[in-house]
Design a protein around this motif. Structure first.
Motif, mmCIF file in Angstrom:
data_model
loop_
_atom_site.group_PDB
_atom_site.id
_atom_site.type_symbol
_atom_site.label_atom_id
_atom_site.label_comp_id
_atom_site.label_asym_id
_atom_site.label_seq_id
_atom_site.Cartn_x
_atom_site.Cartn_y
_atom_site.Cartn_z
ATOM 1 N N LYS A 160 -23.411 18.337 -26.741
ATOM 2 C CA LYS A 160 -24.587 18.551 -25.907
ATOM 3 C C LYS A 160 -25.711 19.121 -26.757
ATOM 4 O O LYS A 160 -25.581 20.208 -27.299
ATOM 5 C CB LYS A 160 -24.265 19.558 -24.801
ATOM 6 C CG LYS A 160 -23.304 19.051 -23.757
ATOM 7 C CD LYS A 160 -23.121 20.161 -22.706
ATOM 8 C CE LYS A 160 -21.910 19.904 -21.841
ATOM 9 N NZ LYS A 160 -21.457 21.121 -21.173
ATOM 10 N N LYS A 161 -26.772 18.339 -26.866
ATOM 11 C CA LYS A 161 -27.958 18.797 -27.605
ATOM 12 C C LYS A 161 -27.599 19.367 -28.980
ATOM 13 O O LYS A 161 -28.127 20.393 -29.407
ATOM 14 C CB LYS A 161 -28.714 19.865 -26.799
ATOM 15 C CG LYS A 161 -29.323 19.348 -25.503
ATOM 16 C CD LYS A 161 -30.264 20.406 -24.970
ATOM 17 C CE LYS A 161 -31.048 20.075 -23.742
ATOM 18 N NZ LYS A 161 -30.842 18.838 -23.032
ATOM 19 N N VAL A 162 -26.659 18.709 -29.623
ATOM 20 C CA VAL A 162 -26.219 19.213 -30.922
ATOM 21 C C VAL A 162 -27.220 18.842 -32.008
ATOM 22 O O VAL A 162 -27.753 17.736 -32.031
ATOM 23 C CB VAL A 162 -24.825 18.658 -31.279
ATOM 24 C CG1 VAL A 162 -24.512 18.884 -32.749
ATOM 25 C CG2 VAL A 162 -23.772 19.326 -30.405
ATOM 26 N N GLN A 203 -17.430 22.179 -38.868
ATOM 27 C CA GLN A 203 -18.602 23.015 -39.089
ATOM 28 C C GLN A 203 -19.330 23.227 -37.767
ATOM 29 O O GLN A 203 -19.206 22.435 -36.842
ATOM 30 C CB GLN A 203 -19.513 22.456 -40.184
ATOM 31 C CG GLN A 203 -20.074 21.085 -39.936
ATOM 32 C CD GLN A 203 -20.986 20.659 -41.095
ATOM 33 O OE1 GLN A 203 -21.636 21.486 -41.709
ATOM 34 N NE2 GLN A 203 -21.019 19.367 -41.377
ATOM 35 N N THR A 204 -20.040 24.335 -37.705
ATOM 36 C CA THR A 204 -20.717 24.660 -36.453
ATOM 37 C C THR A 204 -22.142 24.111 -36.491
ATOM 38 O O THR A 204 -22.803 24.172 -37.520
ATOM 39 C CB THR A 204 -20.778 26.178 -36.240
ATOM 40 O OG1 THR A 204 -21.077 26.796 -37.493
ATOM 41 C CG2 THR A 204 -19.486 26.712 -35.703
ATOM 42 N N PRO A 205 -22.586 23.570 -35.373
ATOM 43 C CA PRO A 205 -23.945 23.049 -35.326
ATOM 44 C C PRO A 205 -24.960 24.186 -35.343
ATOM 45 O O PRO A 205 -24.637 25.321 -35.000
ATOM 46 C CB PRO A 205 -23.984 22.292 -34.000
ATOM 47 C CG PRO A 205 -22.920 22.909 -33.170
ATOM 48 C CD PRO A 205 -21.869 23.387 -34.112
ATOM 49 N N THR A 206 -26.181 23.875 -35.772
ATOM 50 C CA THR A 206 -27.248 24.867 -35.737
ATOM 51 C C THR A 206 -27.643 25.158 -34.288
ATOM 52 O O THR A 206 -27.980 26.274 -33.932
ATOM 53 C CB THR A 206 -28.472 24.356 -36.522
ATOM 54 O OG1 THR A 206 -28.035 23.782 -37.737
ATOM 55 C CG2 THR A 206 -29.448 25.474 -36.813
ATOM 56 N N GLY A 207 -27.590 24.116 -33.479
ATOM 57 C CA GLY A 207 -27.877 24.310 -32.062
ATOM 58 C C GLY A 207 -27.018 23.395 -31.226
ATOM 59 O O GLY A 207 -26.467 22.410 -31.720
ATOM 60 N N GLY A 208 -26.871 23.706 -29.943
ATOM 61 C CA GLY A 208 -26.105 22.848 -29.046
ATOM 62 C C GLY A 208 -24.651 23.255 -28.968
ATOM 63 O O GLY A 208 -24.249 24.285 -29.504
ATOM 64 N N THR A 219 -17.983 26.610 -29.907
ATOM 65 C CA THR A 219 -18.769 27.724 -30.438
ATOM 66 C C THR A 219 -18.220 29.076 -29.981
ATOM 67 O O THR A 219 -18.476 30.091 -30.604
ATOM 68 C CB THR A 219 -20.250 27.632 -30.025
ATOM 69 O OG1 THR A 219 -20.314 27.072 -28.726
ATOM 70 C CG2 THR A 219 -21.016 26.774 -31.002
ATOM 71 N N ASP A 220 -17.478 29.075 -28.862
ATOM 72 C CA ASP A 220 -16.918 30.340 -28.383
ATOM 73 C C ASP A 220 -15.668 30.759 -29.155
ATOM 74 O O ASP A 220 -15.175 31.867 -28.988
ATOM 75 C CB ASP A 220 -16.522 30.214 -26.896
ATOM 76 C CG ASP A 220 -17.744 29.972 -26.031
ATOM 77 O OD1 ASP A 220 -18.862 30.223 -26.528
ATOM 78 O OD2 ASP A 220 -17.578 29.530 -24.885
ATOM 79 N N LEU A 221 -15.166 29.844 -29.977
ATOM 80 C CA LEU A 221 -13.859 30.110 -30.585
ATOM 81 C C LEU A 221 -13.968 30.674 -31.992
ATOM 82 O O LEU A 221 -14.860 30.321 -32.755
ATOM 83 C CB LEU A 221 -13.045 28.811 -30.647
ATOM 84 C CG LEU A 221 -12.713 28.135 -29.318
ATOM 85 C CD1 LEU A 221 -11.886 26.887 -29.571
ATOM 86 C CD2 LEU A 221 -11.969 29.086 -28.390
ATOM 87 N N ALA A 278 -30.042 17.174 -40.922
ATOM 88 C CA ALA A 278 -28.958 16.198 -41.063
ATOM 89 C C ALA A 278 -28.602 15.564 -39.725
ATOM 90 O O ALA A 278 -28.143 14.429 -39.666
ATOM 91 C CB ALA A 278 -27.729 16.875 -41.656
ATOM 92 N N MET A 279 -28.821 16.327 -38.648
ATOM 93 C CA MET A 279 -28.568 15.762 -37.314
ATOM 94 C C MET A 279 -29.683 16.210 -36.387
ATOM 95 O O MET A 279 -29.874 17.405 -36.186
ATOM 96 C CB MET A 279 -27.218 16.266 -36.799
ATOM 97 C CG MET A 279 -26.269 15.163 -36.408
ATOM 98 S SD MET A 279 -24.742 15.865 -35.837
ATOM 99 C CE MET A 279 -24.746 15.277 -34.167
ATOM 100 N N LYS A 280 -30.379 15.242 -35.846
ATOM 101 C CA LYS A 280 -31.397 15.586 -34.856
ATOM 102 C C LYS A 280 -30.692 15.748 -33.507
ATOM 103 O O LYS A 280 -29.570 15.280 -33.325
ATOM 104 C CB LYS A 280 -32.446 14.474 -34.781
ATOM 105 C CG LYS A 280 -33.105 14.223 -36.149
ATOM 106 C CD LYS A 280 -34.533 13.729 -35.993
ATOM 107 C CE LYS A 280 -35.274 13.784 -37.321
ATOM 108 N NZ LYS A 280 -35.043 12.583 -38.176
#
Ligand SMILES: Nc1ncnc2c1ncn2[C@@H]1O[C@H](COP(=O)(O)OP(=O)(O)OP(=O)(O)O)[C@@H](O)[C@H]1O
Ligand SMILES: [Mg+2]
Lengths: 355, 229
Positions: free
Chosen positions: B7-9, B57-62, B72-74, B22-24
């Protein structure tokens, strides 16, 4: 274990080297511990044989037997279960062929410090002595006439006893009369009252009531104050402790290098979801296997070496102590592996897989 | 419900002048039983997408959701456990442990996780990948293509619900490549996995249910496969 063991199987040379280093270190540790032990016994055997709780010396003696001169009447036995007198003289004894530094202990044959005779007979007549076993190994025999460096008097070996070395020299046991003759000549006037110490057995050394000029010390303190004893022990013990540190460091470096080489492999496994804990556990298990193998081989080598050592080399293995040292070696090795564990935990699986 | 959901990653590397997007911002869903191809030129962000989707890897956003769990909660430990349970990775670089033979690669997975393929199922898998005669071989004794097939077997061995494959056919000849794609499709349908395959090779996307194209980090669903061809 699965990963650890398969890796060892597939990199035999590499891990043989690691084990080799551990074998050398543990061999050295075991050998030094044997040496420390042997030297200890060399110094204290005869004292341990007394199974005494304490010893009474003069205040001025500096805790040295030969410097403590007192009289039989100085102590009346108050506050002890058992006590006996001890006089001593150090000399160089020769049977014509061989010369040896010896201690001559005068003991009361009916006292608890009278040694058991393992061969021959106890001393009865003046001039007769029981000698420590090691003299037999050096070529002395029952019936040998011993000339002494300090006097024209001679002694005769009538029997042997085991484990009776004191301060690195074998002990000859005899009675007070013989010792008096050695010290003061055959025509010494009457009975001499001079002795060097009282050996005592008691539950509580604090209850011993001795003269102001005397001091009551426990057996261990007495032994520790034998010339050179503590220094020698400390040196060897220090060397052993250093070896523990060395083995931890060496293994830590080895494992660290191996771990660095395997970062990408660990990363790949972590990417798949294999936990850091499992991987770290496998490194620890591996260290355990390696150090166990190294220590066991080192132990075996030390024991085998011990079998072939000439009697003159003062190495005596204390197996319980060796077991403890072996366990310590394994533990410090595993501690050395913990640096690598930290590295593993920090590996980012993403970096490892590329892409 | 989608087994994998982005979602919105969005992902950026660096900042200022060296900033790389790298990812919009991307929304993405994969259902069970779907075979999805992701294509795009080198450096377009395919691997970035795949590693974010797989929780490496964790996204910058989303937010990334696997089977209803937000990643992201883990903590990393939980994420690793989730990867082990749900995700099968087939990576661009070989992901085999050098000191384990092919059979042992799978055994390792049995050590760390239950519910993997049964003996018979595994045998079938090896046969269909053409590696059943290589079980005792170590990675150093395998060709590049064989390694790749073993890597696929390894990814499938844990019965994952999501398969993420980064160029799984890169080192295979085209016959083998087609075969591997066919197999991935079969597994996807049979085991109802969500399978995402990143590839350069547009010839291989025929069988896919959906095709996404990434250009400069922007991901777009291709309405009709033939548009790309
Ligand atoms: N850790 C990183 N730090 C900085 N930039 C990165 C990092 N990882 C990727 N990039 C950049 O992000 C972009 C996308 O990279 P990515 O690896 O996803 O491409 P790709 O589509 O997989 O390429 P290829 O087909 O060559 O594997 C590239 O411009 C790359 O340089
Ligand atoms: Mg890539």
């Amino acid at each position: 274990m699965f990963l650890a063991w398969n890796e060892i199987k597939n990199n035999k040379l590499r891990f043989t080297l690691v084990i080799g280093v551990l074998v050398l270190i543990s061999y050295l540790v075991f050998f030094l511990s044997g040496l420390a032990n042997g030297l200890e016994q060399l110094n204290r055997e005869a004292v341990d044989k007394w199974e005494a709780d304490g010893i009474i010396l003069t205040e001025e003696s500096d805790l040295r037997l030969q410097q403590s001169v007192l009289s039989k009447e100085d102590f009346d036995g108050s506050g002890v279960d058992e006590y006996t007198e001890l006089s001593q003289l150090s000399a160089i004894a020769s049977n014509g062929d061989k010369k040896e530094n010896v201690y001559i202990f005068a003991v009361d044959p009916s006292s608890f410090i009278m040694p058991d005779v393992t061969e021959g007979n106890a001393f009865v007549y003046e001039g007769e002595v029981i000698a420590d076993d090691t003299l037999k190994e050096d070529g002395f025999e029952i019936g040998d006439e011993l000339s002494l460096s300090s006097t024209d008097e001679t002694l005769e070996i009538v029997g042997f006893t085991d484990k009776a070395r004191f301060n690195a020299a074998p002990v000859l046991f005899t009675d007070q009369d013989t010792l008096d003759t050695l010290q003061y000549g055959e025509f010494a006037e009457g009975d001499s009252d001079a002795i060097n110490a009282f050996i005592i057995r008691t539950d509580n050394l604090n209850n011993v009531e001795a003269d102001e000029a005397l001091q009551v010390i426990d057996t261990e303190t007495f032994i520790e104050n034998l010339p050179g004893y503590t220094e020698q022990n400390l040196t060897l013990t220090l060397m052993i402790y250093f070896l523990f540190i060395i083995s931890a460091v060496v293994l830590a470096i080895f494992l660290y290098v191996l771990t660095i080489q395997k970062i990408s492999i660990f990363g790949v496994m972590k990417a798949q979801g294999i936990s850091s804990g499992y991987l770290a556990g496998s490194v620890v298990a591996q260290t355990f296997l390696l150090s166990l193998a190294g220590v066991l081989i080192g132990l075996a080598l030390a024991v085998i070496t011990g079998l072939f050592l000439p009697a003159a080399v003062p190495v005596a293995f204390n197996y319980i102590e060796m077991l403890i040292y072996g366990i310590i070696l394994i533990i410090v090795s595993v501690i050395g592996a913990l640096i690598s564990v930290q590295t593993i935990v920090r590996i980012d699986p993403l970096k490892a897989i590329g892409g | 419900m989608a087994i994998l959901e982005l979602k919105k990653v969005q992902k950026t590397f660096g900042s200022g002048r060296t900033k790389v997007e790298a990812m919009k911002e991307t929304d993405f869903e994969a259902e069970k039983g779907e075979l999805i191809a992701v294509i795009g030129p080198s450096g377009s962000g395919k691997s970035t997408f795949l590693t974010i989707a797989g929780g490496l890897q964790t996204p910058t956003g989303g937010e990334v959701m696997i089977n209803g769990t937000a990643l992201t909660d883990l903590k990393e430990k939980k994420r690793a456990a989730l990867r082990l349970k749900e995700v099968g990775f087939v990576l661009q670089a070989s992901n085999l442990v050098p000191y384990l033979n092919v059979g042992q690669q799978m055994q390792l997975l049995d050590k760390v996780k239950k519910g993997n393929l049964q003996k018979e199922e595994a045998k079938e898998l090896y046969q269909s990948l053409g590696i059943d005669h290589l079980i005792r071989n170590f990675p150093r004794d395998l060709s590049g293509g064989e390694k790749q097939r073993v890597a696929i077997a390894k990814a499938l061995y844990t019965n994952p619900s999501i398969i993420l494959a980064d160029e799984p056919t890169a080192s295979l000849d085209s016959d083998r490549a087609f075969e591997v794609m066919k197999m991935l499709k079969e597994i996807t349908k049979e085991k109802q996995t969500a399978t995402i395959v990143v590839t350069h090779d547009t010839r291989l996307i025929d069988d896919c249910d959906k095709v996404y194209k990434i250009t400069d980090g922007k991901m777009e669903l291709q309405e009709r496969v033939h548009d790309i061809l």
